[in-house]
Motif scaffolding. Sequence first.
Motif, PDB file in Angstrom:
ATOM      1  N   LYS A 127      -8.014 -20.628 -82.709  1.00  0.00           N
ATOM      2  CA  LYS A 127      -7.016 -21.459 -83.355  1.00  0.00           C
ATOM      3  C   LYS A 127      -7.664 -22.587 -84.165  1.00  0.00           C
ATOM      4  O   LYS A 127      -7.206 -22.913 -85.249  1.00  0.00           O
ATOM      5  CB  LYS A 127      -6.091 -22.067 -82.302  1.00  0.00           C
ATOM      6  CG  LYS A 127      -5.136 -21.050 -81.659  1.00  0.00           C
ATOM      7  CD  LYS A 127      -4.238 -21.725 -80.657  1.00  0.00           C
ATOM      8  CE  LYS A 127      -3.280 -20.731 -80.013  1.00  0.00           C
ATOM      9  NZ  LYS A 127      -2.401 -21.380 -79.027  1.00  0.00           N
ATOM     10  N   LEU A 128      -8.726 -23.198 -83.621  1.00  0.00           N
ATOM     11  CA  LEU A 128      -9.342 -24.348 -84.262  1.00  0.00           C
ATOM     12  C   LEU A 128     -10.651 -23.998 -84.959  1.00  0.00           C
ATOM     13  O   LEU A 128     -11.374 -24.883 -85.386  1.00  0.00           O
ATOM     14  CB  LEU A 128      -9.572 -25.455 -83.222  1.00  0.00           C
ATOM     15  CG  LEU A 128      -8.318 -25.963 -82.515  1.00  0.00           C
ATOM     16  CD1 LEU A 128      -8.688 -27.007 -81.469  1.00  0.00           C
ATOM     17  CD2 LEU A 128      -7.326 -26.552 -83.512  1.00  0.00           C
ATOM     18  N   GLY A 129     -10.967 -22.720 -85.051  1.00  0.00           N
ATOM     19  CA  GLY A 129     -12.163 -22.301 -85.766  1.00  0.00           C
ATOM     20  C   GLY A 129     -13.430 -22.281 -84.939  1.00  0.00           C
ATOM     21  O   GLY A 129     -14.450 -21.775 -85.386  1.00  0.00           O
ATOM     22  N   ARG A 130     -13.379 -22.819 -83.730  1.00  0.00           N
ATOM     23  CA  ARG A 130     -14.552 -22.831 -82.848  1.00  0.00           C
ATOM     24  C   ARG A 130     -14.129 -22.438 -81.451  1.00  0.00           C
ATOM     25  O   ARG A 130     -13.067 -22.848 -80.967  1.00  0.00           O
ATOM     26  CB  ARG A 130     -15.184 -24.223 -82.807  1.00  0.00           C
ATOM     27  CG  ARG A 130     -15.873 -24.633 -84.095  1.00  0.00           C
ATOM     28  CD  ARG A 130     -17.155 -23.851 -84.303  1.00  0.00           C
ATOM     29  NE  ARG A 130     -17.816 -24.218 -85.549  1.00  0.00           N
ATOM     30  CZ  ARG A 130     -18.931 -23.659 -85.979  1.00  0.00           C
ATOM     31  NH1 ARG A 130     -19.504 -22.709 -85.262  1.00  0.00           N
ATOM     32  NH2 ARG A 130     -19.469 -24.021 -87.129  1.00  0.00           N
ATOM     33  N   PHE A 131     -14.977 -21.655 -80.781  1.00  0.00           N
ATOM     34  CA  PHE A 131     -14.666 -21.242 -79.417  1.00  0.00           C
ATOM     35  C   PHE A 131     -15.212 -22.263 -78.434  1.00  0.00           C
ATOM     36  O   PHE A 131     -16.358 -22.684 -78.539  1.00  0.00           O
ATOM     37  CB  PHE A 131     -15.267 -19.862 -79.128  1.00  0.00           C
ATOM     38  CG  PHE A 131     -14.959 -19.360 -77.744  1.00  0.00           C
ATOM     39  CD1 PHE A 131     -13.719 -18.824 -77.449  1.00  0.00           C
ATOM     40  CD2 PHE A 131     -15.909 -19.430 -76.734  1.00  0.00           C
ATOM     41  CE1 PHE A 131     -13.432 -18.370 -76.176  1.00  0.00           C
ATOM     42  CE2 PHE A 131     -15.630 -18.976 -75.465  1.00  0.00           C
ATOM     43  CZ  PHE A 131     -14.383 -18.447 -75.192  1.00  0.00           C
ATOM     44  N   ASP A 132     -14.364 -22.650 -77.492  1.00  0.00           N
ATOM     45  CA  ASP A 132     -14.756 -23.607 -76.453  1.00  0.00           C
ATOM     46  C   ASP A 132     -14.862 -22.857 -75.136  1.00  0.00           C
ATOM     47  O   ASP A 132     -13.861 -22.365 -74.611  1.00  0.00           O
ATOM     48  CB  ASP A 132     -13.721 -24.732 -76.350  1.00  0.00           C
ATOM     49  CG  ASP A 132     -14.178 -25.859 -75.419  1.00  0.00           C
ATOM     50  OD1 ASP A 132     -15.113 -25.628 -74.625  1.00  0.00           O
ATOM     51  OD2 ASP A 132     -13.587 -26.956 -75.483  1.00  0.00           O
ATOM     52  N   GLN A 133     -16.081 -22.749 -74.606  1.00  0.00           N
ATOM     53  CA  GLN A 133     -16.291 -21.963 -73.387  1.00  0.00           C
ATOM     54  C   GLN A 133     -15.642 -22.595 -72.162  1.00  0.00           C
ATOM     55  O   GLN A 133     -15.511 -21.950 -71.117  1.00  0.00           O
ATOM     56  CB  GLN A 133     -17.785 -21.784 -73.136  1.00  0.00           C
ATOM     57  CG  GLN A 133     -18.550 -23.082 -72.951  1.00  0.00           C
ATOM     58  CD  GLN A 133     -20.020 -22.860 -72.700  1.00  0.00           C
ATOM     59  OE1 GLN A 133     -20.413 -21.842 -72.119  1.00  0.00           O
ATOM     60  NE2 GLN A 133     -20.862 -23.790 -73.127  1.00  0.00           N
ATOM     61  N   PHE A 134     -15.229 -23.863 -72.261  1.00  0.00           N
ATOM     62  CA  PHE A 134     -14.624 -24.538 -71.122  1.00  0.00           C
ATOM     63  C   PHE A 134     -13.092 -24.495 -71.156  1.00  0.00           C
ATOM     64  O   PHE A 134     -12.443 -25.041 -70.278  1.00  0.00           O
ATOM     65  CB  PHE A 134     -15.095 -26.001 -71.074  1.00  0.00           C
ATOM     66  CG  PHE A 134     -16.588 -26.134 -70.967  1.00  0.00           C
ATOM     67  CD1 PHE A 134     -17.252 -25.800 -69.799  1.00  0.00           C
ATOM     68  CD2 PHE A 134     -17.335 -26.569 -72.049  1.00  0.00           C
ATOM     69  CE1 PHE A 134     -18.628 -25.908 -69.705  1.00  0.00           C
ATOM     70  CE2 PHE A 134     -18.708 -26.698 -71.958  1.00  0.00           C
ATOM     71  CZ  PHE A 134     -19.354 -26.366 -70.784  1.00  0.00           C
ATOM     72  N   GLU A 190      -5.655 -19.906 -74.461  1.00  0.00           N
ATOM     73  CA  GLU A 190      -5.274 -21.115 -75.192  1.00  0.00           C
ATOM     74  C   GLU A 190      -5.946 -21.198 -76.556  1.00  0.00           C
ATOM     75  O   GLU A 190      -5.591 -22.047 -77.371  1.00  0.00           O
ATOM     76  CB  GLU A 190      -5.635 -22.361 -74.373  1.00  0.00           C
ATOM     77  CG  GLU A 190      -4.900 -22.478 -73.040  1.00  0.00           C
ATOM     78  CD  GLU A 190      -5.296 -23.729 -72.281  1.00  0.00           C
ATOM     79  OE1 GLU A 190      -5.909 -24.621 -72.905  1.00  0.00           O
ATOM     80  OE2 GLU A 190      -5.000 -23.805 -71.076  1.00  0.00           O
ATOM     81  N   GLN A 191      -6.915 -20.310 -76.820  1.00  0.00           N
ATOM     82  CA  GLN A 191      -7.681 -20.402 -78.060  1.00  0.00           C
ATOM     83  C   GLN A 191      -7.372 -19.291 -79.048  1.00  0.00           C
ATOM     84  O   GLN A 191      -7.872 -19.299 -80.166  1.00  0.00           O
ATOM     85  CB  GLN A 191      -9.174 -20.383 -77.735  1.00  0.00           C
ATOM     86  CG  GLN A 191      -9.602 -21.493 -76.801  1.00  0.00           C
ATOM     87  CD  GLN A 191     -11.100 -21.574 -76.683  1.00  0.00           C
ATOM     88  OE1 GLN A 191     -11.805 -21.893 -77.632  1.00  0.00           O
ATOM     89  NE2 GLN A 191     -11.615 -21.275 -75.492  1.00  0.00           N
TER      90      GLN A 191
END
Length: 262
Positions: A1-8, A13-14
């Motif tokens: 969604k925000l262009g970057r993957f957050d592993q946490f 949600e992404q």
Amino acid sequence: KLGRFDQFVPIGEQIDMPPSLLSRFDLIFVMTDQPEAQRDGAIAQHIIKTHAVGELIKQHEFSPLPGVDDAYIERALAPVTPDIDPTLLRKYIAYAKRNCFPILSDGAKEALIAYYMRLRNLAGGNKPVPVTARQLEALVRLAEASARMRLSSTVDTEDTDRILTIVDACLRQVAYDAETGSFDIDKLVTGVTKSQRDIIRSVKEAIRNVSGDSGGQARVDEVIVILLQQGFARDKIEHTIEQLKRGGEVLEPRHGLVKLIG
């Protein structure tokens, strides 16, 4: 969604896709762009070689170059030519889908059932359910696909060994709940893990108990104190209250006061 993957942050949600649809995929892998010198160098070399040989061919077609012939171009193309021709690969896959209908062997059946039961047995007490029957159906489909890849009429243990390794890696990426130290398929199916459901339920109960004699309103600091005594972390409590407010399940009539909706 925000262009970057957050592993946490949970994968649900992404991705701009509802968890109910996301759960329909048999396999989900997170592919992140992590710097790695050897791989990055190989990718850079491949891109440069591809562009160089492409320009060489175009230039030779426009104005023949001395010393450049078909054999020279073939040697230049060799490093960037796939080992399997894409057209041949598509034909192979189409043929396998149309003509191969593998049957599960006894050994394959036992392997799939044993894996499914092993994961199911991880649940118990207050632990989440790791997998459901839908994941067992996915295992069967993947094992059959592995057999089709070999043009085999039977699904053998080599197929189940292959797909169980793949599925295990997939579950560790998208369905592992670090808080409980176990697989929780609800993390993928609903986007909410069991541990998250537990704290949501506890927050609602605490608000309901505190607001019993105050017109349905509860002081946030009192709710936090109750939940801290139950062993929940303060940041988790505050995050859950904010989630409930954003979701319209909790109303904040005034600063420091919350009220359940419905």
